[in-house]
Design a protein around this motif. Structure first.
Motif, short mmCIF file in Angstrom:
data_model
loop_
_atom_site.label_atom_id
_atom_site.label_comp_id
_atom_site.label_asym_id
_atom_site.label_seq_id
_atom_site.Cartn_x
_atom_site.Cartn_y
_atom_site.Cartn_z
N LEU A 27 0.86 -1.18 0.00
CA LEU A 27 0.00 0.00 0.00
C LEU A 27 0.90 1.23 0.00
O LEU A 27 1.70 1.42 0.92
N ASN A 28 0.81 2.03 -1.06
CA ASN A 28 1.59 3.27 -1.12
C ASN A 28 0.92 4.31 -0.23
O ASN A 28 -0.31 4.40 -0.20
N TYR A 29 1.74 5.08 0.48
CA TYR A 29 1.18 6.15 1.30
C TYR A 29 2.01 7.41 1.17
O TYR A 29 3.17 7.38 0.77
N ARG A 30 1.38 8.53 1.52
CA ARG A 30 2.05 9.82 1.59
C ARG A 30 1.57 10.52 2.85
O ARG A 30 0.38 10.50 3.16
N ILE A 31 2.52 11.10 3.58
CA ILE A 31 2.17 12.02 4.66
C ILE A 31 2.73 13.38 4.25
O ILE A 31 3.86 13.48 3.76
N ASP A 32 1.93 14.40 4.42
CA ASP A 32 2.29 15.74 3.98
C ASP A 32 1.80 16.73 5.03
O ASP A 32 0.59 16.84 5.25
N GLY A 33 2.73 17.40 5.70
CA GLY A 33 2.32 18.33 6.74
C GLY A 33 3.49 18.90 7.49
O GLY A 33 4.53 19.21 6.90
N SER A 34 3.33 19.00 8.81
CA SER A 34 4.39 19.65 9.59
C SER A 34 4.55 19.05 10.97
O SER A 34 3.63 18.44 11.53
N ILE A 35 5.75 19.24 11.47
CA ILE A 35 6.12 18.89 12.85
C ILE A 35 6.54 20.18 13.52
O ILE A 35 7.33 20.95 12.97
N VAL B 155 7.21 18.44 6.34
CA VAL B 155 7.56 17.05 6.04
C VAL B 155 6.65 16.54 4.94
O VAL B 155 5.43 16.71 5.00
N ARG B 156 7.25 15.93 3.96
CA ARG B 156 6.49 15.22 2.92
C ARG B 156 7.21 13.90 2.69
O ARG B 156 8.38 13.88 2.35
N ARG B 157 6.50 12.82 2.91
CA ARG B 157 7.11 11.50 2.83
C ARG B 157 6.24 10.57 1.99
O ARG B 157 5.05 10.43 2.25
N ASP B 158 6.84 9.95 0.99
CA ASP B 158 6.19 8.91 0.19
C ASP B 158 6.87 7.60 0.50
O ASP B 158 8.11 7.52 0.45
N SER B 159 6.09 6.58 0.80
CA SER B 159 6.67 5.28 1.08
C SER B 159 5.63 4.20 0.87
O SER B 159 4.54 4.46 0.34
N THR B 160 5.95 2.99 1.30
CA THR B 160 5.09 1.84 1.08
C THR B 160 4.98 1.02 2.36
O THR B 160 5.95 0.88 3.10
N LEU B 161 3.79 0.49 2.59
CA LEU B 161 3.56 -0.45 3.70
C LEU B 161 3.22 -1.80 3.10
O LEU B 161 2.56 -1.88 2.06
N ASN B 162 3.66 -2.86 3.77
CA ASN B 162 3.40 -4.22 3.30
C ASN B 162 2.69 -5.02 4.38
O ASN B 162 2.97 -4.83 5.57
N PRO B 163 1.80 -5.94 4.00
CA PRO B 163 1.13 -6.79 4.99
C PRO B 163 2.16 -7.59 5.79
O PRO B 163 3.17 -8.03 5.25
N VAL B 164 1.89 -7.77 7.08
CA VAL B 164 2.78 -8.54 7.94
C VAL B 164 2.24 -9.96 8.03
O VAL B 164 1.12 -10.17 8.50
N PRO B 165 3.02 -10.95 7.58
CA PRO B 165 2.55 -12.34 7.64
C PRO B 165 2.25 -12.75 9.09
O PRO B 165 3.01 -12.46 10.00
N GLY B 166 1.11 -13.39 9.27
CA GLY B 166 0.73 -13.86 10.60
C GLY B 166 0.05 -12.83 11.48
O GLY B 166 -0.40 -13.17 12.57
N LEU B 167 -0.01 -11.59 11.04
CA LEU B 167 -0.69 -10.54 11.81
C LEU B 167 -1.77 -9.92 10.93
O LEU B 167 -1.53 -8.96 10.21
#
Length: 157
Positions: A117-125, A140-152
């Motif tokens: 699942l591709n995600y983006r967070i865009d905002g501030s700290i 902060v602007r971050r593009d990345s990917t999340l993957n399913p965790v086997p067994g969870l």
């Protein structure tokens, strides 16, 4: 004493002195989603990793991020916190998010298909050195990917 031994001692003493009086370096912090857990009600638990790249402790006062998954808006992560993170360290902020219907659908589809699942967070700290009163906003602007965790079931990292 031989000249090269004296030179070696002087250089080592200089290097040690530089380490002791080290420079204070304040670097821009960053954030990323470390884990996203989808609850039975469809709401998300988001573990947000806050990274302090500074050479001194930083006090994190608030975060605000627009979150999108697979290019669609999922909602806003927002929190007023009083988290202090040590030099060149990270910590986790656990937040709840009631995602948009489209965001919820994309996450459920990715989990069901076992795909990323591709995600983006865009905002501030909002943060400041721990020894100062005045904080500032870091974008902060971050593009990345999340993957399913086997067994969870329902968990992506």
């Amino acid at each position: 004493m031989k000249p090269w031994k004296l030179l070696t001692i002087v250089l080592l003493a200089g290097a040690l002195a530089a380490c002791v009086t080290g420079q204070r370096r304040v670097s821009e912090p960053t954030a990323s989603i470390q884990q996203l857990s989808v609850g039975a009600d469809g709401n998300w638990s988001v573990d947000l990793r806050l990274q302090n790249y500074s050479s001194i402790p930083m006090r994190f006062e608030s975060i605000r991020f627009a979150v999108s998954v697979d290019g669609v808006s999922a909602g806003t992560l927002e929190d007023a916190t009083t988290l202090t993170i040590g030099p060149e360290s990270a910590d986790i902020l656990s937040l709840r998010l009631a995602p948009s219907a489209e965001g919820r659908l994309h996450a459920a589809d990715a989990l069901a298909a076992g795909r990323s699942l591709n995600y983006r967070i865009d905002g501030s700290i909002r943060a400041a050195p721990d020894d100062r009163n005045s904080a500032r906003d870091y974008t902060v602007r971050r593009d990345s990917t999340l993957n399913p965790v086997p067994g969870l079931p329902g968990v992506m990292r």
